[in-house]
Motif scaffolding. Structure first.
Motif, PDB file in Angstrom:
ATOM      1  N   ALA A   1      -1.614 -51.820  20.397  1.00  0.00           N
ATOM      2  CA  ALA A   1      -0.530 -50.875  21.790  1.00  0.00           C
ATOM      3  C   ALA A   1       0.316 -51.939  22.041  1.00  0.00           C
ATOM      4  O   ALA A   1       1.250 -51.848  21.315  1.00  0.00           O
ATOM      5  N   ALA A   2       0.458 -53.573  21.820  1.00  0.00           N
ATOM      6  CA  ALA A   2       0.958 -54.494  22.366  1.00  0.00           C
ATOM      7  C   ALA A   2       2.060 -55.247  20.801  1.00  0.00           C
ATOM      8  O   ALA A   2       3.610 -54.495  21.077  1.00  0.00           O
ATOM      9  N   VAL A   3       1.882 -54.626  19.864  1.00  0.00           N
ATOM     10  CA  VAL A   3       2.168 -54.694  18.427  1.00  0.00           C
ATOM     11  C   VAL A   3       3.150 -53.348  18.119  1.00  0.00           C
ATOM     12  O   VAL A   3       4.182 -53.579  17.677  1.00  0.00           O
ATOM     13  N   VAL A   4       2.422 -52.082  18.710  1.00  0.00           N
ATOM     14  CA  VAL A   4       3.752 -51.460  18.025  1.00  0.00           C
ATOM     15  C   VAL A   4       4.484 -50.911  19.375  1.00  0.00           C
ATOM     16  O   VAL A   4       5.749 -50.346  19.175  1.00  0.00           O
ATOM     17  N   VAL A   5       4.353 -51.298  20.885  1.00  0.00           N
ATOM     18  CA  VAL A   5       5.542 -50.955  21.625  1.00  0.00           C
ATOM     19  C   VAL A   5       6.013 -52.759  21.184  1.00  0.00           C
ATOM     20  O   VAL A   5       8.206 -51.738  21.042  1.00  0.00           O
ATOM     21  N   THR A   6       6.136 -53.106  20.986  1.00  0.00           N
ATOM     22  CA  THR A   6       7.192 -54.697  19.916  1.00  0.00           C
ATOM     23  C   THR A   6       7.558 -54.001  18.890  1.00  0.00           C
ATOM     24  O   THR A   6       9.233 -54.577  19.073  1.00  0.00           O
ATOM     25  N   GLY A   7       7.450 -53.700  18.496  1.00  0.00           N
ATOM     26  CA  GLY A   7       7.661 -52.616  16.831  1.00  0.00           C
ATOM     27  C   GLY A   7       8.621 -52.042  17.022  1.00  0.00           C
ATOM     28  O   GLY A   7      10.111 -51.965  16.819  1.00  0.00           O
ATOM     29  N   ILE A   8       8.643 -50.819  18.091  1.00  0.00           N
ATOM     30  CA  ILE A   8       9.336 -50.274  18.949  1.00  0.00           C
ATOM     31  C   ILE A   8      10.504 -50.620  19.178  1.00  0.00           C
ATOM     32  O   ILE A   8      11.988 -50.333  19.134  1.00  0.00           O
ATOM     33  N   TRP A   9      10.972 -51.162  20.802  1.00  0.00           N
ATOM     34  CA  TRP A   9      11.915 -52.127  21.160  1.00  0.00           C
ATOM     35  C   TRP A   9      12.627 -53.100  20.299  1.00  0.00           C
ATOM     36  O   TRP A   9      13.666 -53.280  20.153  1.00  0.00           O
ATOM     37  N   MET A  10      11.978 -53.713  19.526  1.00  0.00           N
ATOM     38  CA  MET A  10      12.429 -54.499  18.628  1.00  0.00           C
ATOM     39  C   MET A  10      13.750 -53.939  17.286  1.00  0.00           C
ATOM     40  O   MET A  10      14.450 -54.182  17.200  1.00  0.00           O
ATOM     41  N   ALA A  11      13.113 -52.450  17.225  1.00  0.00           N
ATOM     42  CA  ALA A  11      13.593 -51.529  16.191  1.00  0.00           C
ATOM     43  C   ALA A  11      14.961 -50.870  16.214  1.00  0.00           C
ATOM     44  O   ALA A  11      15.651 -51.116  16.192  1.00  0.00           O
ATOM     45  N   ALA A  12      14.768 -50.245  17.994  1.00  0.00           N
ATOM     46  CA  ALA A  12      15.554 -49.525  18.639  1.00  0.00           C
ATOM     47  C   ALA A  12      17.026 -50.942  18.999  1.00  0.00           C
ATOM     48  O   ALA A  12      18.290 -51.062  19.082  1.00  0.00           O
ATOM     49  N   LEU A  13      16.142 -52.531  19.397  1.00  0.00           N
ATOM     50  CA  LEU A  13      17.689 -53.241  19.532  1.00  0.00           C
ATOM     51  C   LEU A  13      18.745 -53.240  18.329  1.00  0.00           C
ATOM     52  O   LEU A  13      19.675 -53.946  18.855  1.00  0.00           O
ATOM     53  N   PHE A  14      17.453 -53.359  17.026  1.00  0.00           N
ATOM     54  CA  PHE A  14      18.242 -53.480  16.086  1.00  0.00           C
ATOM     55  C   PHE A  14      19.444 -52.384  15.177  1.00  0.00           C
ATOM     56  O   PHE A  14      19.687 -52.816  14.930  1.00  0.00           O
ATOM     57  N   ALA A  15      18.835 -51.365  15.527  1.00  0.00           N
ATOM     58  CA  ALA A  15      19.346 -49.956  15.459  1.00  0.00           C
ATOM     59  C   ALA A  15      20.820 -50.170  16.653  1.00  0.00           C
ATOM     60  O   ALA A  15      21.411 -49.074  15.924  1.00  0.00           O
ATOM     61  N   GLY A  16      20.688 -50.629  17.378  1.00  0.00           N
ATOM     62  CA  GLY A  16      21.538 -50.475  18.542  1.00  0.00           C
ATOM     63  C   GLY A  16      21.630 -49.503  19.697  1.00  0.00           C
ATOM     64  O   GLY A  16      22.984 -49.370  20.176  1.00  0.00           O
ATOM     65  N   VAL A  17      20.334 -49.224  19.623  1.00  0.00           N
ATOM     66  CA  VAL A  17      20.211 -47.894  20.608  1.00  0.00           C
ATOM     67  C   VAL A  17      20.342 -48.331  22.119  1.00  0.00           C
ATOM     68  O   VAL A  17      19.480 -49.709  21.830  1.00  0.00           O
ATOM     69  N   GLY A  18      20.586 -47.704  23.271  1.00  0.00           N
ATOM     70  CA  GLY A  18      20.544 -48.680  24.447  1.00  0.00           C
ATOM     71  C   GLY A  18      19.308 -48.594  25.631  1.00  0.00           C
ATOM     72  O   GLY A  18      19.046 -49.238  26.681  1.00  0.00           O
TER      73      GLY A  18
END
Length: 73
Positions: free
Chosen positions: A18-35
């Motif tokens: 769960a920690a890895v999935v949460v980290t992956g999702i927020w990092m992907a969103a950060l690098f994609a530029g979503v707010g």
């Protein structure tokens, strides 16, 4: 000793997964530029990961997130 099934391995490592999935999702969103990345980061680490630790974690995980393991909150 019998080999673990994938379901047993998933259950035994649910908190870490769960920690890895949460980290992956927020990092992907950060690098994609979503707010919404910061909101997801906070929600994931404050709600999702502790809830998974409470539901599927072992006694050490519960103690780390919720205090004493004897159920006395």
């Amino acid at each position: 000793m019998a080999a673990e099934t994938p379901q047993e391995r998933l259950r035994n490592n649910a908190t870490e997964i769960a920690a890895v999935v949460v980290t992956g999702i927020w990092m992907a969103a950060l690098f994609a530029g979503v707010g919404w990345w910061l909101g997801f980061l906070l929600f994931g680490y404050i709600v999702v990961v502790p809830l998974i630790a409470l539901l599927y974690g072992d006694d050490d995980d519960r103690t780390d997130w919720w205090g004493s393991a004897d159920g006395d909150w």
